[in-house]
Scaffold this active site. Structure first.
Site, PDB file in Angstrom:
ATOM      1  N   THR A 195       0.876  -1.181   0.000  1.00 57.06           N
ATOM      2  CA  THR A 195       0.000   0.000   0.000  1.00 57.06           C
ATOM      3  C   THR A 195       0.907   1.222   0.000  1.00 57.06           C
ATOM      4  OG1 THR A 195      -1.812  -1.053   1.159  1.00 57.06           O
ATOM      5  CG2 THR A 195      -1.575   1.310   1.519  1.00 57.06           C
ATOM      6  N   THR A 201      -0.723   2.105   6.927  1.00 56.69           N
ATOM      7  CA  THR A 201      -0.683   0.858   6.151  1.00 56.69           C
ATOM      8  C   THR A 201      -0.677  -0.309   7.118  1.00 56.69           C
ATOM      9  OG1 THR A 201       0.654  -0.527   4.683  1.00 56.69           O
ATOM     10  CG2 THR A 201       1.869   1.084   5.989  1.00 56.69           C
ATOM     11  N   GLY A 202      -1.301  -1.405   6.707  1.00 59.34           N
ATOM     12  CA  GLY A 202      -1.314  -2.569   7.584  1.00 59.34           C
ATOM     13  C   GLY A 202      -2.676  -3.227   7.561  1.00 59.34           C
ATOM     14  N   VAL A 261     -13.891  -3.316   2.392  1.00 60.54           N
ATOM     15  CA  VAL A 261     -13.193  -2.029   2.319  1.00 60.54           C
ATOM     16  C   VAL A 261     -12.317  -1.903   3.558  1.00 60.54           C
ATOM     17  CG1 VAL A 261     -13.458   0.481   2.270  1.00 60.54           C
ATOM     18  CG2 VAL A 261     -15.078  -0.962   1.023  1.00 60.54           C
TER      19      VAL A 261
HETATM   20  N1  ASP Z   1      -4.353  -1.069   4.964  1.00 57.05           N
HETATM   21  C1  ASP Z   1      -4.649  -1.745   3.735  1.00 57.05           C
HETATM   22  C2  ASP Z   1      -6.003  -2.389   3.849  1.00 57.05           C
HETATM   23  O1  ASP Z   1      -6.302  -2.908   4.896  1.00 57.05           O
HETATM   24  C3  ASP Z   1      -3.647  -2.792   3.370  1.00 57.05           C
HETATM   25  C4  ASP Z   1      -2.190  -2.462   3.611  1.00 57.05           C
HETATM   26  O2  ASP Z   1      -1.864  -1.358   3.997  1.00 57.05           O
HETATM   27  O3  ASP Z   1      -1.338  -3.339   3.389  1.00 57.05           O
HETATM   28  O4  ASP Z   1      -6.710  -2.428   2.886  1.00 57.05           O
END
Ligand code: ASP
Length: 319
Positions: free
Chosen positions: A189, A240-241, A218
């Site tokens: 991301t 992110t995460g 979502v």
């Molecule tokens: N935060 C993003 C989601 O949950 C994914 C990510 O940041 O890796 O869609």
């Protein structure tokens, strides 16, 4: 009288010196901070080619942001332009490199926020928009809404002549290989936060979401306050995460609220925000910049693709 005048001059100049001393050159005129996703990867295990691909991709975005900011571009324009570069890069989980959901389809999310007026735009679950961040910006600028989803968002994209692609555009060999194999995740991301010359803060986040996510799911990235937030008085944040945890703690706004209501500095506020994610069992990270150009990175994963460039220093890139 003359003596008095000289004394006054000496006093004044020493005063100026003290003021300069108290605010050394540290505070940058502008600053750009980016992330390319947090995860449990170890960069020392990357082969050399892959390592430098990531390094140079992050550097390219930082240098573009730096050059735009140096000529006086506004924070909101810089976060959008930089996010587009990331979205067009298949290395990251946004735009071209987005991951697939459990049905093997692509559903992209993005959001953008202008800290100068708290205006925001977001899109979720779009399948045929090449650059979801451009659509998010258009939602912010050209509607009275904050978020559009799915078919409605795509219809709006067509109306605004935003570039549409076939769903197959997002089928990169790497993601399809992961989909058809045991490796069912991909980090990447992207997020950009900026302080411009005029003291404006802005944030942008874009993602394909979590690999193998349920159809229609979502995450936090398009949710203002969860994955993205910016307020000129405090900070600009991109997360992110594992998105569900960032939604449950309203992570990006949680950081800003700690600065606003608990008078925390950005470092403590970021630590606190990630701590609350960890307390729930969540993993991930964030980037943030405050109105003085202080930069923070926080994550409780093994690593996070990240970097920053201040007006008065060289780019710093780490993962
Ligand atoms: N935060 C993003 C989601 O949950 C994914 C990510 O940041 O890796 O869609």
């Amino acid at each position: 009288m003359k003596k008095f005048f000289y004394l006054l001059l000496v006093l004044l100049s020493s005063q100026l010196f003290i003021i300069n001393g108290a605010f050394p050159q540290e505070q940058p005129e502008y600053c750009i901070v980016v992330h390319g996703g947090a995860g449990n990867f170890i960069s020392s295990e990357f082969d050399t080619v892959t390592y430098w691909k990531y390094y140079n991709s992050i550097k390219e975005v930082l240098l573009l942001g730096d050059s735009l900011l140096s000529i006086g571009s506004k924070a909101i324009d810089v976060v959008e332009k930089c996010a587009i570069i990331f979205e067009n890069n298949p290395l990251f989980n946004s735009g071209k490199g987005a991951v697939v959901n459990s049905k093997g389809e692509f559903e992209l999310d993005a959001s953008i926020m202008d800290g100068s007026n708290l205006k925001a735009g977001a899109v979720a679950g779009v399948k045929i928009v090449k650059n979801p961040i451009v659509l998010a910006r258009m939602v912010m600028d050209s509607t009275s809404h904050v978020m559009l989803i799915g078919a409605g968002a795509e219809e709006f994209a067509r109306l605004k002549r935003i570039e549409i692609v076939a769903p197959e555009y997002f089928e990169t060999p790497e993601v399809m290989k992961r989909y058809n194999s045991a490796v069912k995740d991909k980090n990447g991301t992207i997020g950009v936060v900026v302080l411009d010359k005029y003291g404006n803060l802005a944030a942008a986040t874009s993602t394909g979401g979590m690999m193998m996510k349920k159809y229609g799911r979502v995450g936090d990235s398009p949710i203002i306050g969860a994955g993205t937030y910016a307020d000129n008085h405090f900070a600009a944040v991109s997360c992110t995460g594992h998105g569900e945890y960032f939604i449950r703690t309203l992570c990006a706004y949680n950081l800003v609220a700690a600065m606003k209501y608990a008078n925390m500095n950005i470092e403590d506020a970021a630590e606190n925000a990630i701590h609350q994610i960890a307390n729930l069992g969540g993993t991930g990270g964030l980037i943030a910049v405050d109105k003085y150009g202080n930069v923070v990175f926080k994550f409780n994963t093994k690593s996070m693709f990240r970097g920053y460039k201040k007006s008065n220093s060289n780019p710093v890139i780490e993962f």
